[in-house]
Design an enzyme around this catalytic site. Structure first.
Site, PDB file in Angstrom:
ATOM      1  N   SER A 129       0.544   6.474   2.846  1.00 17.63           N
ATOM      2  CA  SER A 129       1.177   7.446   3.744  1.00 17.63           C
ATOM      3  C   SER A 129       2.453   8.024   3.140  1.00 17.63           C
ATOM      4  O   SER A 129       3.145   7.368   2.363  1.00 17.63           O
ATOM      5  CB  SER A 129       1.554   6.779   5.070  1.00 17.63           C
ATOM      6  OG  SER A 129       0.415   6.345   5.739  1.00 17.63           O
TER       7      SER A 129
ATOM      8  N   GLU B 239     -14.575  -2.684   5.661  1.00 19.85           N
ATOM      9  CA  GLU B 239     -14.367  -3.189   7.008  1.00 19.85           C
ATOM     10  C   GLU B 239     -15.729  -3.366   7.670  1.00 19.85           C
ATOM     11  O   GLU B 239     -16.520  -2.436   7.743  1.00 19.85           O
ATOM     12  CB  GLU B 239     -13.484  -2.203   7.781  1.00 19.85           C
ATOM     13  CG  GLU B 239     -13.395  -2.448   9.269  1.00 19.85           C
ATOM     14  CD  GLU B 239     -12.846  -3.801   9.641  1.00 19.85           C
ATOM     15  OE1 GLU B 239     -12.101  -4.401   8.844  1.00 19.85           O
ATOM     16  OE2 GLU B 239     -13.185  -4.289  10.732  1.00 19.85           O
TER      17      GLU B 239
ATOM     18  N   SER C  22       4.255  -1.550   4.038  1.00 20.74           N
ATOM     19  CA  SER C  22       4.523  -2.926   4.471  1.00 20.74           C
ATOM     20  C   SER C  22       4.759  -3.813   3.259  1.00 20.74           C
ATOM     21  O   SER C  22       4.082  -3.648   2.241  1.00 20.74           O
ATOM     22  CB  SER C  22       3.334  -3.483   5.255  1.00 20.74           C
ATOM     23  OG  SER C  22       3.029  -2.639   6.330  1.00 20.74           O
TER      24      SER C  22
ATOM     25  N   GLN D  55       0.832  -1.201   0.000  1.00 15.05           N
ATOM     26  CA  GLN D  55       0.000   0.000   0.000  1.00 15.05           C
ATOM     27  C   GLN D  55       0.868   1.253   0.000  1.00 15.05           C
ATOM     28  O   GLN D  55       1.695   1.436   0.891  1.00 15.05           O
ATOM     29  CB  GLN D  55      -0.890  -0.004   1.234  1.00 15.05           C
ATOM     30  CG  GLN D  55      -1.897   1.128   1.250  1.00 15.05           C
ATOM     31  CD  GLN D  55      -2.744   1.121   2.510  1.00 15.05           C
ATOM     32  OE1 GLN D  55      -2.249   1.352   3.614  1.00 15.05           O
ATOM     33  NE2 GLN D  55      -4.020   0.834   2.364  1.00 15.05           N
ATOM     34  N   GLY D  56       0.697   2.099  -1.001  1.00 13.05           N
ATOM     35  CA  GLY D  56       1.435   3.363  -1.071  1.00 13.05           C
ATOM     36  C   GLY D  56       0.509   4.525  -0.785  1.00 13.05           C
ATOM     37  O   GLY D  56       0.089   5.241  -1.697  1.00 13.05           O
TER      38      GLY D  56
END
Lengths: 324, 400
Positions: free
Chosen positions: B131, B246, B163, B128-129
């Site tokens: 932040s 979610e 991550s 995931q890019g």
């Protein structure tokens, strides 16, 4: 698994809330202080609503519901700060004559309670005395009771037993008293949950209305976080209290002892934590008699020791974990 | 309120238990914590095993190859796999729970076909890019710049806290395509191949000593416009869609793990000696443990309540913020109590003699991140205050 109130449960809670809003606004509750919080007319009305016969079978004139529903009713009555010996009327309806229809008022004590204090003792008809062998009922007039001049909660007056308790009539045995204690703990937890909710609502309303530095104080992060913690404590307690009610009705879904102890522990955390925070959010006004926060705080402290203080419950829970 | 499981749910649980008992003994040995290629192989191998067993994407709809399980079945799945000690989702996390669901909701049929089956089988790993150094809690302030050049975006800038970047094939990347627009506009969501020239990955060493995260630098790295998902400058909405998936199952595994750890803490207290007594004889230790048990049980009940609400309303409430704050602070308290119990045995991150202390010391360090990652506890409290209580946002800051 569906951890949401069903339609009947939601309607029951809404009905009791609406009764309380109409019949027991806080001014009416406050006005009961000279009478020691006891209003026999109110008791009849609560009885007519079925509050004291909720778990009695319909064949016996009751409503035929369970602990799960009793919890919802107690939560709403707690939210309204309903004064009077509610817990015992809710527990003993059907066991003691006249309780279910609201004509007889009963206060209750644990026989070995070293404080000797009896909530509403001088205003009730009977005293229910609990020990491990069961429940015995004695006439309140036959018990030596001395008023304590300055009760913590002005709406929970207390008397002190000054003489040994008379023998009395047995109305419940050892198994029933265990059930009553567990159910009583969950009802107290539900009252406390209601207090935690009303404390949050009052703090939020005040923080939106009160301005300083040209803005509502509820926009300051320090107060927002204080109030967010009130929500966290309330919702944790709510989950625990509702689960405990359901587990009392159907022990196959969980561990009854653990559910009851956890519910009462977290509800007391929520009620005491939230009422203290509400005093803080109200600032100087929170320290006055005029604002309701002190009544909520005092009620929370008055209810907390019944059927297990928080340290006792935490230790009991550890014992249960330690055995696994 | 009904806490009983239906016969179908019980059957789902029993089948899953049988299946786990069958496959778990054949798991390869766990790779070392910082060997990322080996961790990728281990985690994707488990994903493949799940796929072959019909348990990949329990929460994914059947039309995309998932199991389409009910929320209660998802709860059971997470509970049982964790109790059985099955591998964690690991490097498959972003693909299975973030990028994949976003692609399902927003991508073209061609994009779906290119990626969803590969993610489900464990053939494709995503990172995931989102932040950036200057866009953390204030994610919409991100500035990673993209300039349109023909049918490509040319990307220059930096991402961080990414991550699995070292072993990912693809990145769900948020780029700034219109610097003139207000900060929530002007963002675009693209599927970015990690082997693109002009990308540099610098692993960050965390407090536990390993490199879960990386900084990712882009120096005129090019990505085809056809890799865009959704419209140009509509990427903030696309990214928020992801969060809408979610349903309240996000912390189930963690809760089950923490429940186990609390039991182990009680055991540990009975083994830690203090003169002629044990730590368990100390009433304050027992009260701490009892209090945490009450909170654990309530969090479990609250999770079920959140699931029930998501099931009815189709949207998750702010209940997820409650669980996250409580859970992360509870785990931190648990490990703090453990450190107090351990005393000098806490000087070592591996077991000291017969004392099973290492896992607690390790978790004390690891749990520091829990009140920071995915929305700090402070941001979560803002969310609770604003969305549940309706309290106002703070006034914008102006320099004086």
């Amino acid at each position: 698994v569906d951890f949401e109130l069903n339609d009947d449960q939601a309607a029951l809670a809404a009905g009791v809330r609406s009764f309380c809003e109409g019949r027991l606004p806080i001014d009416v509750v406050r006005a009961l202080e000279p009478a020691g919080g006891v209003d026999r007319g109110l008791w009849r009305e609560l009885a007519d609503l079925g509050v004291f016969s909720l778990r009695l079978p319909e064949a016996d004139g009751g409503v035929g519901l369970g602990w799960a529903e009793s919890v919802l009713v107690a939560e709403e009555l707690g939210r309204a700060l309903t004064p009077g010996p509610l817990l015992w009327s809710q527990l003993l309806g059907g066991l003691v004559d006249g309780v279910a229809d609201g004509s007889v008022l009963v206060a209750g004590v644990e026989r070995d309670d070293p404080s000797g204090l009896v909530e509403y003792g001088g205003l009730v008809d009977h005293l229910a005395v609990l020990d491990d062998d069961g429940v015995r009922v004695v006439g309140a007039a036959d018990v030596g009771l001395e008023p304590q001049p300055l009760p913590l909660d002005p709406l929970t007056p207390v008397w002190r037993r000054t003489a040994p308790l008379p023998e009395g009539d047995q109305v419940a045995g050892p198994d029933e008293v265990a059930t009553l204690r567990r159910g009583g703990a969950v009802l107290v937890a539900a009252f406390l949950l209601g207090i935690a909710e009303v404390a949050t609502a009052d703090a939020v309303a005040y923080s939106l209305e009160r301005t300083q530095f040209d803005r509502p104080i509820g926009s300051f992060q320090s107060l927002k976080h204080l109030m967010a913690d009130m929500v966290i404590r309330t919702e944790l307690a709510r989950a625990a209290v509702y689960a405990a009610g359901v587990t009392l009705d159907d022990p196959s879904v969980g561990d009854v002892e653990r559910a009851v102890a956890g519910a009462k522990l977290l509800a007391a955390d929520a009620a005491i934590g939230n009422t203290k925070s509400s005093v803080q959010v109200h600032g100087g006004m929170g320290y006055t008699w005029e604002i309701d926060a002190h009544l909520q705080l005092k009620r929370a402290y008055a209810l907390e020791p019944t059927f297990g203080t928080r340290p006792e419950l935490a230790e009991r829970l550890a014992g249960l974990v330690g055995q696994l | 309120v009904d806490l009983r499981y239906t016969p179908q749910e019980e059957a789902f649980r029993a089948d899953l238990r049988d299946w786990l008992a069958n496959v778990l003994p054949d798991l390869p040995p766990q790779p070392s914590a910082d060997d990322w290629p080996a961790r990728r192989a281990y985690d994707t191998g488990w994903q493949r095993t799940l796929f072959e067993g019909g348990y990949a994407g329990v929460n994914w709809p059947t039309e995309y190859g998932g199991r389409g399980a009910t929320l209660t079945e998802q709860l059971i799945y997470l509970e049982e796999t964790t109790l059985a000690g099955a591998p964690y989702i690991g490097v498959n996390f972003v693909g299975m729970l973030h990028a994949g669901p976003t692609i399902m909701a927003e991508a073209s049929e061609g994009q779906k076909a290119a990626h969803l089956p590969a993610i489900l089988r464990g053939d494709e790993v995503w990172c995931q890019g989102f932040s950036e150094p200057s866009a953390g809690s204030d994610l919409a302030a991100l500035g990673c710049k993209a300039v349109l050049d023909g049918d490509e975006y040319v990307i220059t800038g930096q991402k961080t806290w990414t991550s699995f970047a070292q072993v990912a094939d693809w990145c769900e990347l948020l780029i700034r395509t219109d610097p003139a627009a207000s900060k929530h506009r002007g963002i675009t969501w693209v599927m970015f191949p990690m082997d693109t020239p002009g990308v540099e990955i610098r692993p960050l060493r965390t407090v536990v000593g390993t490199s879960e995260f990386s900084e990712v630098f882009f120096d005129e790295a090019r990505v085809a416009v056809s890799n865009r998902v959704g419209l140009e400058n509509d990427g903030w909405r696309v990214a928020m869609v992801t969060f809408g998936f979610e349903r309240g199952t996000g912390f189930v595994s963690d809760l089950v793990e923490t429940g186990k750890m609390l039991q182990e803490l009680a055991e540990l207290a009975k083994h830690v000696t203090r003169g002629s007594a044990t730590a368990w004889d100390d009433v304050s230790v027992r009260r701490d443990i009892g209090q945490m048990q009450a909170e654990m049980d309530a969090l479990w009940a609250l999770t079920k309540r959140n699931l029930a609400q998501a099931d009815r309303n189709g949207v998750p409430g702010a209940g997820g913020s409650l669980v996250k704050v409580c859970y992360s602070e509870l785990l931190q308290r648990l490990t703090e109590v453990a450190m107090e119990l351990l005393g000098r045995a806490g000087l070592s991150r591996t077991d000291v003699g017969d004392l099973p202390s290492g896992a607690f010391v390790e978790e004390r360090l690891r749990s520091l991140s829990f009140s920071i990652a995915a929305g700090t506890s402070q941001i979560q409290r803002n969310i609770i205050a604003e969305r549940i209580l309706g309290l106002p946002k703070e006034k914008p800051w102006t320099s004086s």
